[in-house]
Design an enzyme around this catalytic site. Structure first.
Site, PDB file in Angstrom:
ATOM      1  N   HIS A 143       0.843  -1.198   0.000  1.00  0.00           N
ATOM      2  CA  HIS A 143       0.000   0.000   0.000  1.00  0.00           C
ATOM      3  C   HIS A 143       0.879   1.249   0.000  1.00  0.00           C
ATOM      4  O   HIS A 143       1.874   1.317   0.715  1.00  0.00           O
ATOM      5  CB  HIS A 143      -0.904   0.031   1.233  1.00  0.00           C
ATOM      6  CG  HIS A 143      -1.876  -1.111   1.297  1.00  0.00           C
ATOM      7  ND1 HIS A 143      -1.508  -2.367   1.744  1.00  0.00           N
ATOM      8  CD2 HIS A 143      -3.190  -1.183   0.976  1.00  0.00           C
ATOM      9  CE1 HIS A 143      -2.566  -3.159   1.690  1.00  0.00           C
ATOM     10  NE2 HIS A 143      -3.591  -2.468   1.235  1.00  0.00           N
ATOM     11  N   LYS A 169      -0.594  -8.017  -4.419  1.00  0.00           N
ATOM     12  CA  LYS A 169      -1.576  -6.936  -4.335  1.00  0.00           C
ATOM     13  C   LYS A 169      -0.849  -5.604  -4.257  1.00  0.00           C
ATOM     14  O   LYS A 169       0.097  -5.442  -3.481  1.00  0.00           O
ATOM     15  CB  LYS A 169      -2.467  -7.096  -3.095  1.00  0.00           C
ATOM     16  CG  LYS A 169      -3.460  -5.936  -2.914  1.00  0.00           C
ATOM     17  CD  LYS A 169      -4.239  -6.062  -1.612  1.00  0.00           C
ATOM     18  CE  LYS A 169      -5.099  -4.827  -1.365  1.00  0.00           C
ATOM     19  NZ  LYS A 169      -5.803  -4.875  -0.071  1.00  0.00           N
TER      20      LYS A 169
END
Length: 247
Positions: A143, A169
Site C-alpha cells: 500500500h 496486491k
C-alpha cells in the site's frame, strides 16, 4: 507490451470489507449483506479485517467463528504502519501470526500479509502453509497512500511479492492519469494473479475496470461509513456500470 482484456463479466469478483469491533457484529454484517439489507447486490467474497476487532475479542476460539463462516473470504490482520489498526497492544493479547496460521489450518480461501513485513515472517507463513498441505492462498500486499510508483518500481515490488505469496496486491494513491495506466499495465502483465487498485477519486476507474484487465477482484462498500479505503464504490453502482458496459 500488448494489453489484453477479460471480456467475461462472470469472472469479475467483488469483495466487501468487514471492519467491525466484535466477531458477533462481523458475522451479523455478513448475514445482513447477504440478505440485501444494505444493497440490492451481494458480493462474491468478504475481507475480514481482524485488526479492527477490539482486544477483548482476541482469542483463537472467538476468531474461529469467522474462519467457519460459510462464505469466500480473505483474512487480514493489517498493522497500523500499513494503514490498519493492529498494534503492539493487540499483538500482546494474540499474535498476528497465530491468527494467520490458524486461518491456514482452517483452509480459508486467502490470507493477506504486508509486503513490508519481515522476510522471515512471510517465508515462515508460506512454509507453514506448505507443511500442513493447506489450500489457503497467500496474498502479499503493498500500500502507498501518497502516490503510485513508476512502473519499474511497481514491477520490482510485485516480483518480490511473488517470492512469498501466490497473489500480489498493490493499492496505491492515484495522483495523475498516468498512474492508472501503470496499474492497468500491472493487471495485464500479471493477469489473474494480482489485485491492483488505484485509491482516491482519480483511481476509481481502476476499481471499475481492473478486473477487465486482469485483477482477480475489486473492493466495494455497501455504505460510505463502511469503506476501507478512499475511492471505494458502492456495490450497486459498480454492478450497474458492469451491466451497462460488459453485458
Amino acid at each position: 507490451m500488448k494489453i489484453e482484456v477479460e471480456k467475461d463479466i462472470e469472472l469479475y469478483k467483488i469483495c466487501v470489507p468487514v471492519m467491525e469491533e466484535t466477531v458477533e457484529k462481523s458475522l451479523k454484517f455478513v448475514k445482513d449483506v447477504h440478505n440485501k439489507v444494505y444493497s440490492k447486490n451481494v458480493p462474491h467474497m468478504y475481507e475480514f479485517r481482524l485488526d479492527c476487532l477490539h482486544k477483548s475479542e482476541l482469542s483463537i476460539e472467538n476468531v474461529e467463528k469467522i474462519f467457519k463462516c460459510d462464505c469466500e473470504k480473505i483474512i487480514t490482520v493489517r498493522w497500523n504502519w500499513e494503514g490498519g489498526t493492529w498494534n503492539n497492544e493487540k499483538e500482546s493479547v494474540l499474535g498476528c501470526l497465530d491468527i494467520l496460521k490458524h486461518a491456514i489450518d482452517f483452509n480459508v480461501n486467502y490470507i493477506d500479509i504486508e509486503h513490508k513485513n519481515l522476510k522471515g515472517v512471510k517465508q515462515g507463513l508460506r512454509d507453514y502453509r506448505d507443511n500442513v498441505h493447506s489450500n489457503t492462498k497467500i496474498i502479499v500486499s503493498y500500500h502507498n497512500f501518497m502516490k503510485t510508483d513508476d512502473y519499474s518500481i511497481l514491477k520490482n515490488i510485485i516480483e518480490e511479492e511473488f517470492r512469498y505469496g501466490d497473489i500480489a496486491k498493490i493499492a496505491t494513491s492515484v495522483c495523475e492519469n498516468m498512474d492508472n495506466c501503470n496499474i492497468f499495465k500491472a493487471c495485464s502483465e500479471y493477469k489473474h494473479n494480482i489485485i491492483a487498485i488505484g485509491m482516491g477519486k482519480l483511481g476509481k476507474i481502476t476499481r471499475v475496470h481492473g478486473p477487465q484487465f486482469g485483477s482477480i477482484l475489486t473492493f466495494c462498500t455497501v455504505s460510505k461509513e463502511k469503506a476501507s479505503a478512499p475511492g471505494q464504490l458502492h456495490i450497486d453502482d459498480l454492478f450497474e456500470i458492469w451491466e451497462r458496459y460488459y453485458r
